[in-house]
Scaffold this motif. Structure first.
Motif, PDB file in Angstrom:
ATOM      1  N   UNK A  47     -16.782 -11.266   2.826  1.00 19.62           N
ATOM      2  CA  UNK A  47     -16.027 -11.061   4.038  1.00 19.62           C
ATOM      3  C   UNK A  47     -14.551 -10.811   3.723  1.00 19.62           C
ATOM      4  N   UNK A  48     -13.942  -9.874   4.441  1.00 25.44           N
ATOM      5  CA  UNK A  48     -12.520  -9.591   4.289  1.00 25.44           C
ATOM      6  C   UNK A  48     -11.767  -9.908   5.581  1.00 25.44           C
ATOM      7  N   UNK A  58      -8.448 -12.297  15.442  1.00 30.27           N
ATOM      8  CA  UNK A  58      -8.691 -11.758  14.116  1.00 30.27           C
ATOM      9  C   UNK A  58      -8.747 -12.892  13.108  1.00 30.27           C
ATOM     10  N   UNK A  59      -9.572 -12.709  12.106  1.00 27.02           N
ATOM     11  CA  UNK A  59      -9.730 -13.699  11.058  1.00 27.02           C
ATOM     12  C   UNK A  59      -9.760 -12.994   9.708  1.00 27.02           C
ATOM     13  N   UNK A  60      -9.299 -13.706   8.693  1.00 23.07           N
ATOM     14  CA  UNK A  60      -9.191 -13.113   7.358  1.00 23.07           C
ATOM     15  C   UNK A  60      -9.716 -14.068   6.301  1.00 23.07           C
ATOM     16  N   UNK A  61     -10.200 -13.481   5.220  1.00 27.73           N
ATOM     17  CA  UNK A  61     -10.511 -14.275   4.042  1.00 27.73           C
ATOM     18  C   UNK A  61      -9.193 -14.795   3.467  1.00 27.73           C
ATOM     19  N   UNK A  65      -5.310 -12.990   3.213  1.00 21.83           N
ATOM     20  CA  UNK A  65      -4.443 -13.424   4.308  1.00 21.83           C
ATOM     21  C   UNK A  65      -2.974 -13.179   3.950  1.00 21.83           C
ATOM     22  N   UNK A  66      -2.256 -12.583   4.882  1.00 19.13           N
ATOM     23  CA  UNK A  66      -0.858 -12.272   4.648  1.00 19.13           C
ATOM     24  C   UNK A  66      -0.627 -10.924   4.001  1.00 19.13           C
ATOM     25  N   UNK A  67      -1.684 -10.306   3.473  1.00 18.15           N
ATOM     26  CA  UNK A  67      -1.554  -9.005   2.819  1.00 18.15           C
ATOM     27  C   UNK A  67      -2.301  -7.900   3.572  1.00 18.15           C
ATOM     28  N   UNK A  68      -3.408  -8.244   4.201  1.00 16.70           N
ATOM     29  CA  UNK A  68      -4.231  -7.273   4.922  1.00 16.70           C
ATOM     30  C   UNK A  68      -4.116  -7.527   6.417  1.00 16.70           C
ATOM     31  N   UNK A  85       0.441  -4.985  -0.793  1.00 13.93           N
ATOM     32  CA  UNK A  85       0.550  -5.837  -1.979  1.00 13.93           C
ATOM     33  C   UNK A  85      -0.777  -5.920  -2.704  1.00 13.93           C
ATOM     34  N   UNK A  86      -1.388  -4.784  -2.905  1.00 20.01           N
ATOM     35  CA  UNK A  86      -2.714  -4.746  -3.508  1.00 20.01           C
ATOM     36  C   UNK A  86      -2.705  -5.256  -4.936  1.00 20.01           C
ATOM     37  N   UNK A  87      -3.803  -5.917  -5.292  1.00 21.20           N
ATOM     38  CA  UNK A  87      -3.972  -6.499  -6.618  1.00 21.20           C
ATOM     39  C   UNK A  87      -5.203  -5.888  -7.277  1.00 21.20           C
ATOM     40  N   UNK A  88      -5.255  -5.914  -8.596  1.00 23.03           N
ATOM     41  CA  UNK A  88      -6.453  -5.389  -9.272  1.00 23.03           C
ATOM     42  C   UNK A  88      -7.745  -6.058  -8.785  1.00 23.03           C
ATOM     43  N   UNK A  89      -7.666  -7.314  -8.421  1.00 23.75           N
ATOM     44  CA  UNK A  89      -8.862  -8.009  -7.942  1.00 23.75           C
ATOM     45  C   UNK A  89      -9.307  -7.565  -6.554  1.00 23.75           C
ATOM     46  N   UNK A  90      -8.526  -6.726  -5.897  1.00 24.99           N
ATOM     47  CA  UNK A  90      -8.950  -6.136  -4.628  1.00 24.99           C
ATOM     48  C   UNK A  90      -9.858  -4.925  -4.845  1.00 24.99           C
ATOM     49  N   UNK A  91     -10.005  -4.507  -6.083  1.00 25.07           N
ATOM     50  CA  UNK A  91     -10.859  -3.363  -6.395  1.00 25.07           C
ATOM     51  C   UNK A  91     -12.297  -3.640  -5.976  1.00 25.07           C
ATOM     52  N   UNK A  92     -12.841  -2.770  -5.148  1.00 27.94           N
ATOM     53  CA  UNK A  92     -14.195  -2.952  -4.624  1.00 27.94           C
ATOM     54  C   UNK A  92     -14.547  -1.771  -3.733  1.00 27.94           C
TER      55      UNK A  92
END
Length: 125
Positions: A47-48, A58-61, A65-68, A85-92
């Motif tokens: 879930x994102x 609205x709800x966030x993982x 949270x705070x970035x999306x 503020x994307x991070x490499x771990x957002x890759x999907x």
């Protein structure tokens, strides 16, 4: 029924931004809870974010949270996911999902009946 088509994915450097869009067919878009999920290779779909149809909440993982930010334009039958503020771990692969007139289980895949084909987001370090 509703058909969902995502767009907006791509390759971005860490710290960058992307906006995903999900266009839905049908005339009752406002009656659908809309969610975003993602799945990285070798991992389960997670879930994102979600935008509930009835309350507008609205709800966030925690991880995003705070970035999306999830938003929707009912006049355009479109839901968006603004990612900063994307991070490499957002890759999907990112998937849009919908469920008619229900908000239960919004944080799980089982809470949705309709899915898009996905759009790839790759964040380089």
């Amino acid at each position: 029924q509703v058909q969902l088509v995502e767009s907006g994915g791509g390759l971005v450097q860490a710290g960058g931004s992307l906006r995903l869009s999900c266009a839905a067919s049908g005339r009752t878009f406002s009656s659908y809870t809309m969610g975003w999920f993602r799945q990285a290779p070798g991992k389960e779909r997670e879930f994102v974010a979600t935008f509930l149809w009835s309350s507008g909440n609205t709800y966030y993982a925690d991880s995003v949270k705070g970035r999306f930010t999830i938003s929707r334009d009912n006049a355009k039958n479109t839901v968006y996911l603004q990612m900063t503020s994307l991070k490499p771990e957002d890759t999907a692969a990112y998937y849009c999902a919908a469920r008619y007139r229900s908000s239960s289980g919004y944080y799980t895949s089982r809470g949705y009946d309709y899915w898009g084909q996905g759009t790839q987001v790759t964040v380089s370090s």
